[in-house]
Scaffold this active site. Structure first.
Site, short mmCIF file in Angstrom:
data_model
loop_
_atom_site.label_atom_id
_atom_site.label_comp_id
_atom_site.label_asym_id
_atom_site.label_seq_id
_atom_site.Cartn_x
_atom_site.Cartn_y
_atom_site.Cartn_z
N ASP A 477 0.83 -1.21 0.00
CA ASP A 477 0.00 0.00 0.00
C ASP A 477 0.87 1.26 0.00
O ASP A 477 2.07 1.21 0.33
CB ASP A 477 -0.88 -0.04 1.27
CG ASP A 477 -2.17 0.76 1.12
OD1 ASP A 477 -2.31 1.50 0.15
OD2 ASP A 477 -3.04 0.63 2.01
N ASP A 547 -10.66 2.09 -2.91
CA ASP A 547 -11.09 1.91 -1.52
C ASP A 547 -12.61 1.92 -1.41
O ASP A 547 -13.16 1.68 -0.34
CB ASP A 547 -10.52 3.04 -0.64
CG ASP A 547 -9.13 2.69 -0.13
OD1 ASP A 547 -8.70 1.54 -0.33
OD2 ASP A 547 -8.48 3.56 0.47
C1 DGJ Z 1 -5.80 1.93 2.12
C2 DGJ Z 1 -6.18 0.67 1.41
O1 DGJ Z 1 -6.65 0.92 0.15
C3 DGJ Z 1 -7.18 -0.08 2.27
O2 DGJ Z 1 -7.66 -1.20 1.60
C4 DGJ Z 1 -6.51 -0.45 3.54
O3 DGJ Z 1 -5.47 -1.35 3.27
C5 DGJ Z 1 -5.98 0.80 4.22
N1 DGJ Z 1 -5.18 1.59 3.35
C6 DGJ Z 1 -5.18 0.43 5.43
O4 DGJ Z 1 -4.61 1.52 6.01
#
Ligand code: DGJ
Length: 751
Positions: A477, A547
């Site tokens: 990420d 997200d």
């Molecule tokens: C952003 C990601 O896109 C989410 O799926 C998750 O992993 C969060 N970060 C965790 O902080």
């Protein structure tokens, strides 16, 4: 032969299965772009008769007649201050104060195979790939520009990249170095680009190429949620089924810039490459700068065909070899199930529940390390959270694996929190500007990946993690963009290189880690789809698409992404209802239909589901396994529906056209009794198809009177009429298979 040179007309022609691309060495040695379109063997110089256009100046040697100007002749790689006032591909200034360039042909070479771009992700060569290198030179500064072309005859693709060499005697400062310049002479063009935001990425917008400069760009150091680097130029009458289009896709994950300009004569120029804002590169005499690669494909057969070409090309030549050969595991990710609030016992409970549903891989998301109890701290402290995971990761992973599940882990290597042991030990590793309060994003700073010691530390940390534990999957990420572009390791005159060096460092780190752990499935993520681009695909065969896990929002995000990127590269999860991002409720079946477009998984707490819903999830997973190969290898079609129909529909067709999955979601209750009519795509008109099964979700069952068989022609041209689907966000899914042994009816007849 993909690349030919005709010494009489001095034309270089790149020919693929159905396209031709032509350039010509002009009267003074400028490299002119003559043609990109359907395959043809002619010389296209007749398209550009000299014409005196006011205020378009002439090279001194061609002043007679005033008809020849760099401002009106199509250029293969444009430069500035020598008479071409349109978009420039190259900008620099030498330490002697010289700017601009008059680029003239020096030589060209043709070689079998694909040129290499060390340090940059790029397409691998296919069996029939050939490469062309053309060198241009500016006499005043000695700057040499090597234009590099990869010609993929069967795939109908071209790749382009540029190497710039300081062949002069003084240093220079490169300020712009595009990878591609494409001049299109005539006709109306439209620009299809993909804008968005965090949680609403890659929304298509199609606008006429107007008489001004339109730019799709990111200066965030990431390819960005806001403007994806992929663009399409298409004719106004181009649809999914027919018409001309040209796809332009940078293999690059950082700041980017693609500008389109319609000139005074109506000609259109597109220049694409790294973002020039915040960029400069010091080039000493004898040094070279290599631009990233751009992929280019022309289609005369509509947008679906163009998208499918990109899907195949990315899957076959850009992603790692074999990346899509094996079935993807069905995973359950802990994020929306528990966010930061978990411990070993609750994760084990989640794992047991997941296994009971048929899930194969449990992913422990954010919150497992350092003192990470929220998103304000501990990024950089990559050791197990002592309270949540006493005894470390080892016992938890062992127990999860003992359940018969594989284990996956979330990491965010590129970032650090100010409240972290890492930052306290190495404050200079963060990108911050001396004397200025740093800009924080999600309370975090960015590591200076341009520095070798930072990369080495990250490599040691994460390779140790992967060596010590049986981790099958990593979610990589990155939750903020670059801002304070200052590297403590670079001298003042090189500070403009910081963001570019960051990206080169990121690629080097990923190359090393992914190369050393080829069996680990790395999924990319940048707060969802903030770095969903071709540069990431060689490392991340799947990328968290957004997200936003709401299925109705996802319909638009996934459809928008599909214009350039293969569905199998989109990670798509079924999450809870009401949805955590939008608050919208939707049927579980519809969430499954939407998530079964890409790499499929779950992001919810099974314990919060009723037994009936859990049984439905088991059934979904069985369905996914049945369909997995078709979703991974099939051709994807965005279906067109009548404007009045609030339907989003798409189709996967197996490469041999014997099997097809039709999926559709109704996004609003239709205002009246409008038939749900769809015409299918990609089938063999001669074959006879049977409906193998049909599933409907979120609406009452209703009897359907379908013919026993349809011809492919009937489904393609007549189409299919489905019974109404009353309810909130209902969906349907139908699998058809061709049976060569069965007779077919010429046209559907209702029973
Ligand atoms: C952003 C990601 O896109 C989410 O799926 C998750 O992993 C969060 N970060 C965790 O902080």
């Amino acid at each position: 032969m993909g690349i030919t040179f005709d010494p009489t007309s001095k034309t270089l022609t790149l020919t693929t299965r159905s396209s031709a691309y032509q350039m010509q060495i002009g009267p003074l040695g400028h490299l002119l772009h003559l043609y990109y379109g359907p395959r043809a063997a002619d010389c296209f110089s007749y398209l550009y008769p000299p014409r005196d256009v006011g205020f378009s100046p002439n090279p001194a040697a061609l002043r007679a007649g005033r008809g020849w100007s760099l401002d009106t002749q199509p250029q293969e790689y444009s430069a500035s201050l020598c008479g071409d006032y349109r978009l420039s591909s190259l900008e620099f200034s030498t330490d002697e104060g010289l700017r601009g360039a008059d680029l003239r042909y020096q030589q060209h070479t043709v070689s079998p195979g694909k040129y290499a771009l060390p340090g940059l992700p790029s397409a691998r060569g296919a069996a029939d790939t050939e490469s062309l290198s053309v060198t241009l030179r500016d006499a005043a500064t000695g700057v040499e520009v090597e234009l590099r072309y990869g010609v993929y005859e069967t795939d109908d693709f071209l790749t382009r990249a540029v190497r710039i060499r300081n062949g002069g005697s003084v240093p220079l400062r490169l300020e712009k170095a595009a990878s591609l310049c494409l001049d299109l002479p005539f006709g109306d063009w439209e620009l299809l680009h993909f804008f968005g935001s965090h949680t609403m990425e890659r929304q298509p917008e199609r606008v006429p190429v107007a008489r001004l400069i339109q730019t799709v760009s990111s200066r965030r150091g990431f390819s960005s949620h806001q403007q994806n680097p992929f663009v399409i130029l298409c004719a106004p009458d181009t649809t999914e089924r027919s018409g001309e289009s040209i796809g332009v896709m940078p293999v690059w994950s950082g700041s980017h810039e693609t500008s389109v300009e319609r000139s005074q004569t109506g000609a259109v120029r597109l220049v694409s490459g790294i973002g020039s804002a915040d960029f400069s590169w010091r080039l000493l005499p004898g040094e070279t700068f290599q631009t990233p690669e751009v992929l280019l494909s022309y289609s005369a057969a509509g947008l679906s065909a163009l998208s499918q070409s990109f899907h195949r090309f990315l899957r076959t030549h850009v992603a790692r070899p074999g990346a899509y050969d094996r079935p993807r595991p069905v995973l359950l990710n802990s994020w929306e199930a528990s966010y930061f609030d978990f411990d070993r016992a609750s994760i084990l409970r989640l794992a047991r529940d997941a296994r009971d549903l048929g899930v194969e891989l449990l992913v422990l998301d954010d919150g497992w390390f350092g003192s990470r109890d929220d998103d304000r701290r501990a990024l950089g402290d990559w050791f197990a959270h002592p309270r949540k995971l006493p005894g470390g990761l080892g016992p938890l992973i062992r127990e999860v694996c003992a359940l018969g599940l594989r284990f996956g882990l979330w990491v965010e290597p590129e970032m650090l929190s100010e409240d972290s042991e890492l930052y306290r030990a190495h404050p200079d590793w963060a990108l911050t500007v001396p004397g200025r309060e740093p800009t924080v994003g999600r309370d975090q700073l960015v590591l200076d990946l341009g520095r070798r010691e930072v990369r080495d530390w990250l490599y040691e940390t994460f390779s140790a993690l992967l060596r010590e534990h049986p981790i099958s999957y990593i979610k990589w990420d990155a939750n903020r963009n670059l801002s304070d572009l200052y590297s403590r390791a670079l001298p003042p005159e090189r500070q403009g290189e910081t963001a570019h060096r960051y990206l080169l460092g990121l690629y080097a780190l990923l190359e090393r880690l992914c190369g050393e752990f080829p069996d680990v499935l790395f999924e990319g993520c940048a707060g969802g789809g903030g770095r969903f681009d071709a540069g990431m695909l060689p490392y991340f065969p799947q990328i968290w698409c957004s997200d936003n896990t709401d299925p109705i929002s996802r319909l638009a995000i996934q459809r928008g992404s599909s214009y350039g990127y293969p569905p199998v590269a989109m990670a798509c999860h079924v999450s809870a209802s009401p949805n955590h991002q939008t608050g919208r409720s939707s049927p579980l079946g519809t969430r499954g239909v939407v998530a079964m477009t890409g790499a499929f998984g779950y992001e919810l707490d099974p314990a919060a589901l009723s037994e009936e819903a859990r049984e439905e999830v088991r059934q979904q997973i069985r369905r996914y396994r049945e369909l997995e190969a078709l979703l991974r290898c099939g051709d994807y079609y965005r279906l067109e529906t009548a404007a009045a129909l609030p339907l989003t529909a798409w189709q996967f067709v197996s490469p041999d056209r014997r099997e097809t999955l039709l999926s559709l979601v109704q996004t609003e209750a239709p205002p009246g009794p409008i038939p749900l009519h769809l015409r299918l795509r990609g089938l063999d008109p001669e074959a006879s198809y049977r409906l193998i099964w049909m599933e409907r979700f979120g609406c009452p069952d209703s009897a359907v009177a379908f013919p026993e068989r349809w011809s492919g022609a009937a489904l393609l041209h007549g189409g299919l009429v489905l019974p109404p689907m009353p309810g909130d966000y209902p969906s349907a899914r139908l699998l058809f298979r061709a049976d060569p042994g069965t007779p077919r009816t010429a046209f559907p007849t209702e029973r």
